[in-house]
Every structure is written in C-alpha cells, then in structure tokens.
Write a protein that holds these residues in place. Structure first.
Motif, PDB file in Angstrom:
ATOM      1  N   ARG A  85      92.551  87.275 131.147  1.00 19.69           N
ATOM      2  CA  ARG A  85      91.476  86.426 131.681  1.00 19.69           C
ATOM      3  C   ARG A  85      91.763  86.102 133.153  1.00 19.69           C
ATOM      4  N   ALA A  88      89.040  82.287 134.341  1.00 19.54           N
ATOM      5  CA  ALA A  88      88.675  81.645 133.076  1.00 19.54           C
ATOM      6  C   ALA A  88      88.541  80.135 133.267  1.00 19.54           C
ATOM      7  N   PHE A  99      89.938  74.855 124.684  1.00 15.82           N
ATOM      8  CA  PHE A  99      88.915  75.889 124.698  1.00 15.82           C
ATOM      9  C   PHE A  99      89.075  76.679 125.998  1.00 15.82           C
ATOM     10  N   ALA A 101      87.638  80.040 128.012  1.00 13.75           N
ATOM     11  CA  ALA A 101      86.484  80.935 127.939  1.00 13.75           C
ATOM     12  C   ALA A 101      86.363  81.804 129.177  1.00 13.75           C
ATOM     13  N   SER A 102      85.868  83.025 128.958  1.00 13.63           N
ATOM     14  CA  SER A 102      85.443  83.952 129.994  1.00 13.63           C
ATOM     15  C   SER A 102      86.640  84.565 130.721  1.00 13.63           C
ATOM     16  N   TYR A 120      85.799  83.611 123.974  1.00 18.85           N
ATOM     17  CA  TYR A 120      86.644  82.431 124.118  1.00 18.85           C
ATOM     18  C   TYR A 120      87.758  82.493 123.092  1.00 18.85           C
ATOM     19  N   ASN A 133      89.937  86.358 119.816  1.00 19.52           N
ATOM     20  CA  ASN A 133      88.958  86.426 120.894  1.00 19.52           C
ATOM     21  C   ASN A 133      87.570  86.424 120.272  1.00 19.52           C
ATOM     22  N   LEU A 136      81.211  85.021 122.932  1.00 18.76           N
ATOM     23  CA  LEU A 136      80.396  83.882 123.349  1.00 18.76           C
ATOM     24  C   LEU A 136      79.125  84.438 123.973  1.00 18.76           C
TER      25      LEU A 136
END
Length: 405
Positions: A85, A88, A99, A101-102, A120, A133, A136
């Motif tokens: 990531r 992120a 959390f 994400a991305s 995420y 993984n 999302l």
C-alpha cells in the motif's frame, strides 16, 4: 527522512527506520503509539539500510511520564500489512482496531488499474494485520482517484468514506454499505488533486451529530490544472444528507484544514494551480483562511495573515499543545534542492513556522486559564474525571474541549 522535533527549542533529532516510509499512511493506536503503514520501494541506491516499505508497519512510542523514550527510533518488529500500500489511509476504530484502505501495489501510474489496491484490511489494536484484503467498492468505481481517501469515524461506529467526488457510509463490522451519499459537485478532491477534509467538532448541543467539510481539489495531474475553490458541507447521518456548497476566496490544491479548540478551522498551504507530484504545482496560496462553521452561509470565511514560504507537495499544519500551530514541509522536488532557479522555482523547505491563531492574539491571549492539571488517563466509560485550573479574574464563561491525537 524522519525526525523528532521540539518546537520550543527548534531542535531536531534524526530517527532511523528500516523501510521506505515515503507516502505512507498513519494513525494513533489506542495505547498512544503512532504507526506508519505502507510506503515505497527499497532505497538501496541511496541508502542500503532502507528496505522495501510497501507492506511495512512502523511504531513510534513517546510518553509524557517517560523521558527515556525521547529520541528512540521507529520500531519495526517485522509484522507486515497483508498487501502493498502506497498512499493508504488509516483510521482507528472504536474497538481499537485499525482500518487501512487503498494504496498502490507498486507506486506506479494509478490510471493503470493493475497497479492499484482497491481493498481494505483490519489491524488489531496493536497493529497486527488480520491478513485479509477485502474489496472496497468505492475505490474500484473511482479509479484513478482512489488513493488517500478521506475517512472519518462517525458517532454510530460507521465510517464516512470519500473518494474522488463520491462518498458513502460504511459498516466495517458487517462489510456493508449503509448508505450511498450524493456526489460532491466540483472537481476531484482526492489524490492527485487532494483538497482538505475535516470532521467538525462534535458537541452535545446537536447530540454529537457529525458534520463534515471538504474543500479544494483540481481537475487533473498536471501543472496546468485549475484548482477548485468550492467547499461542500454534509451531515452524513441526517435523514436526507445533502451537500451545502460554499467557497473559499480562491481555488486551492493540497490545502489542509486544522481544527482549533474554539471550534473554528484554519486552512493553510497548497497552491492555486497544478496538482500533487514533483514539480506539478505553482502559484502558492500563502494566506491563512479561517472557517467559522457557526456563521450563516456566505459569512463563514475570512482571510488572515500570509506567510512568505510556499508550502506545496508534502507540507503539514497541526495544532500544538499550547494552542498555536506548527507549519512545516514542502518538497516539490524529488531530491533536496535549496536554491531556486528557473527549472525549480519552488525548492525543498526546511524552515518551520509557528502560527498564532486569532484566539491567542491581542487581549484574548490574557483570557486563558493557567495552572491546568489534567488526569493521567481518561477512560471513555461514562465515568467522571477532573480538570483543575486557575481562571482569569475577568472570566465570564468556561469551555473544555477534548482533542484526539
């Protein structure tokens, strides 16, 4: 680079880390430690000691009661993210889990979908990944503007997630979209045309109803891109969430909003033309903007003092414990350059500024309490805790604000 900085003495202590933290995300753990997650490729060509940071998790611990921790380097015990990531976003959840994400899998062109990581994962309260993984959907639909999404924790435990122009309320526990929200009018608001996003102060006067403001942005990743002056404000948990539109005095990309203890927001840094990336922004926006959410629409913005220092790619503004702000950063060139020239008019910036907000200026500066004594711990269990202080002799009211992080 990483350092521990003392704004009172203007002294910096270098902090080592083992993996490339460039373009990582970060948040506070419930125990007070800071984590840095993700990053970029090994820097063996520059420093053979800096390894692959794409899946790294780094820990930094400090304590007001343990001065021996000062100056200690980042800890990297070896646990990793479930996937790579770069860019992120990390958000601490009510149960202490994280959390994340991305991000990009490789730090390459985000317009190529195979470079992207539209998922995420959840880290434990001590930042160990669960190893999954999870796709999302909002990240998939909004590529290539999917990195560094704006994420705010709402008072019902759900998340407000914003990407590009789209947003939704997301339940992490059930992995479900609670509600799709209307698109925010205007240009793109997340990387590489990032604006700023703040969750306004929560208050008992409105039953802790979350209220979010997103400002700025741009049209595309190039120095020719116009920037967006518009701002949207929304209450995502209301019965019929809609964006109330407002406008800054000028378009700004890479603008950062910082909550102040009096409930207002200072917006700093960025530029009027261009986008994120090395050498991709011009026309720095040097003035501080004050946003007062309690004022009527059309009367919330005012222009304050101006700096003389451009703050472009990778700059920061944050509140300090004394109520002032630290403004730092700007490295719009990949390798440090200290002297501007025609090819690089905006260079690596090592100067740090201290910004004094309006509530500490003039006669107002004498209205603050003194001899403040805080509890060593505050537990969110419905119990009571005590804050003691000496009030000024002319005080007519008193307010206490809790500030996360």
């Amino acid at each position: 680079m990483s350092s521990e900085y003392n704004p009172q003495t203007n002294q910096a202590v270098p902090l080592a880390y083992l993996t490339n933290a460039f373009c990582s995300g970060g948040t506070f753990l419930a125990d007070g430690r800071v984590i840095s997650v993700g990053g970029n490729a090994p820097l063996t060509w520059l420093d053979p000691n800096i390894g692959d940071g794409f899946t790294a998790i780094r820990y930094l611990q400090r304590s007001s009661s343990d001065a021996s921790l000062n100056g200690q380097d980042w800890k990297e015990p070896g646990n990793k993210l479930a996937s790579a990531r770069w860019y992120a976003t990390a958000q601490t959840l009510p149960d202490g889990t994280i959390f994340v994400a991305s991000g990009s899998l490789n730090g390459l062109n985000p317009t190529v979908s195979t470079n992207n990581n539209p998922t995420y994962e959840i880290l434990s309260p001590v930042a160990v990944t669960q190893g999954n993984n999870i796709p999302l959907d909002i990240l998939v639909k909004n590529q290539p503007y999917y990195m560094y999404p704006f994420v705010h924790l709402l008072n019902d435990g759900t998340l407000f997630i914003f990407v590009s122009k789209a947003s939704q309320i997301f339940n992490v526990g059930t992995n479900t979209i609670v509600k799709e929200l209307p698109d925010l009018p205007g240009d793109y608001r997340t990387y590489p045309n990032t604006g700023g996003s703040v969750l306004l102060p929560l208050s008992s006067t409105n039953n802790w109803n979350p209220d979010i403001v997103i400002c700025g942005g741009g049209a595309y990743q190039d120095i020719t891109s116009p920037t967006d002056p518009s701002c949207g404000r929304i209450q995502p948990l209301s019965a019929n969430p809609t964006w109330e539109m407002d406008s800054m005095p000028e378009g700004r990309g890479m603008v950062e909003g910082t909550l102040l203890p009096d409930g207002t927001v200072i917006w700093l840094n960025g530029g009027n033309r261009g986008a994120q990336g090395f050498g991709l922004m011009a026309d720095p926006t040097l003035e501080a903007l004050l946003y007062d959410p309690t004022q009527p629409l059309g009367q919330r913005w005012s222009t304050l003092a101006s700096s003389t220092i451009p703050r472009l790619y990778h700059s920061v503004a944050l509140l300090l414990l004394d109520g002032t702000m630290m403004v730092a950063g700007s490295n719009p060139v990949q390798m440090p350059i200290l002297t501007p020239d025609a090819a690089n008019p905006y260079v690596t910036e090592f100067r740090v500024e201290n910004y004094i907000p309006p509530y500490l200026q003039g006669a107002k500066a004498n209205h603050r309490p003194t001899n403040i004594v805080l509890p060593t711990t505050v537990t969110a269990n419905g119990g009571q805790f005590t804050v003691s202080f000496q009030a000024p002799s002319n005080a007519q009211s008193c307010g206490v604000v809790l500030y996360h992080g």
